[in-house]
Write a protein that holds these residues in place. Structure first.
Motif, mmCIF file in Angstrom:
data_model
loop_
_atom_site.group_PDB
_atom_site.id
_atom_site.type_symbol
_atom_site.label_atom_id
_atom_site.label_comp_id
_atom_site.label_asym_id
_atom_site.label_seq_id
_atom_site.Cartn_x
_atom_site.Cartn_y
_atom_site.Cartn_z
ATOM 1 N N CYS A 1 -1.892 -47.358 -39.771
ATOM 2 C CA CYS A 1 -1.886 -48.617 -39.027
ATOM 3 C C CYS A 1 -3.256 -49.258 -39.232
ATOM 4 O O CYS A 1 -4.282 -48.676 -38.880
ATOM 5 C CB CYS A 1 -1.608 -48.376 -37.548
ATOM 6 S SG CYS A 1 -1.390 -49.910 -36.630
ATOM 7 N N MET B 1 -1.805 -41.094 -39.550
ATOM 8 C CA MET B 1 -1.138 -39.846 -39.203
ATOM 9 C C MET B 1 -0.644 -39.254 -40.519
ATOM 10 O O MET B 1 0.060 -39.927 -41.278
ATOM 11 C CB MET B 1 0.048 -40.102 -38.266
ATOM 12 C CG MET B 1 0.771 -38.835 -37.858
ATOM 13 S SD MET B 1 2.152 -39.150 -36.730
ATOM 14 C CE MET B 1 3.274 -40.017 -37.802
ATOM 15 N N ALA C 1 -9.064 -41.580 -37.547
ATOM 16 C CA ALA C 1 -9.572 -42.938 -37.376
ATOM 17 C C ALA C 1 -10.583 -43.211 -38.480
ATOM 18 O O ALA C 1 -11.614 -42.531 -38.562
ATOM 19 C CB ALA C 1 -10.212 -43.104 -36.004
ATOM 20 N N LEU D 1 -5.867 -46.295 -38.321
ATOM 21 C CA LEU D 1 -5.422 -45.035 -37.720
ATOM 22 C C LEU D 1 -4.374 -44.447 -38.650
ATOM 23 O O LEU D 1 -3.433 -45.130 -39.056
ATOM 24 C CB LEU D 1 -4.836 -45.266 -36.333
ATOM 25 C CG LEU D 1 -5.816 -45.749 -35.275
ATOM 26 C CD1 LEU D 1 -5.101 -45.933 -33.940
ATOM 27 C CD2 LEU D 1 -6.990 -44.788 -35.122
ATOM 28 N N LEU E 1 -4.504 -37.892 -34.991
ATOM 29 C CA LEU E 1 -4.684 -39.149 -35.706
ATOM 30 C C LEU E 1 -6.072 -39.155 -36.332
ATOM 31 O O LEU E 1 -7.033 -38.668 -35.738
ATOM 32 C CB LEU E 1 -4.573 -40.347 -34.763
ATOM 33 C CG LEU E 1 -3.203 -40.651 -34.184
ATOM 34 C CD1 LEU E 1 -3.301 -41.804 -33.186
ATOM 35 C CD2 LEU E 1 -2.215 -41.006 -35.288
ATOM 36 N N SER F 1 2.606 -40.055 -44.991
ATOM 37 C CA SER F 1 1.616 -40.458 -44.002
ATOM 38 C C SER F 1 1.956 -41.859 -43.510
ATOM 39 O O SER F 1 2.659 -42.610 -44.176
ATOM 40 C CB SER F 1 0.193 -40.406 -44.574
ATOM 41 O OG SER F 1 0.050 -41.320 -45.635
#
Length: 175
Positions: free
Chosen positions: A118, A57, A84, A55, A82, A115
């Motif tokens: 995760c 951002m 994916a 994920l 977000l 950025s």
């Protein structure tokens, strides 16, 4: 996300959670300074993620691109959204129902670009078990595309190649 991905594969919503394929998380905060000559450099080279899911951002600067039909396509930043990214491990266990995406970051003449990513990987317990396409997704019409392997073998492929490794998908395909 695990529930949604499980359901989209036609599996019970808790399937991916139960196999702990996305139980371990790693967070990376990425900073790309303003680049006075972006045509002469690259922020991050082409790669696909080694994980199950990432994920991301990104800020409003942009620079993320995905490879589609041999062309680089800009992924415009959307405030509050977000991104994916399916990783190679998810492509393997889904037997190509989900496809990992090759992507890169291009340097920008404005910035800095910030950025946060995760990365979702298997738990320690799950990493000790073999990986292969999910049996419930296989049939005579849809045979396994990838062979069974241990996470250690997968990880070692990347560890020995350093920063210049391409996707491991071909290495694990049934020939």
């Amino acid at each position: 996300m695990a529930e949604l991905l499980s359901e989209s594969l036609g599996l019970p919503s808790d399937y991916l959670s139960n196999i702990e394929c996305m139980k371990s998380e790693a967070l990376a905060c990425l900073y790309y300074p303003k680049c006075p000559e972006p045509a002469k450099t690259l922020g991050t080279p082409k790669h696909s993620d080694t994980t199950f899911l990432t994920l991301l951002m990104q800020d409003s600067t942009g620079g993320l691109q995905v490879l589609h039909d041999d062309h680089w396509i800009d992924v415009p930043p959307v405030h509050g959204a977000l991104i994916a990214n399916i990783g190679d491990l998810m492509q393997i266990i889904s037997n190509d129902k989900f496809i990992s995406v090759e992507h890169r970051v291009v340097a920008q003449p404005v910035g800095p670009r910030i950025s946060v990513a995760c990365f979702f990987s298997p738990s320690v317990r799950a990493a000790a078990k073999p990986f292969a396409p999910i049996k419930e997704l296989l049939s005579d019409e849809n045979p396994a595309i990838y062979r069974e392997f241990m996470f250690r073998e997968y990880y070692e492929h990347y560890k020995t190649k350093g920063d210049h490794v391409g996707s491991a998908l071909l290495r694990f395909k049934i020939r």
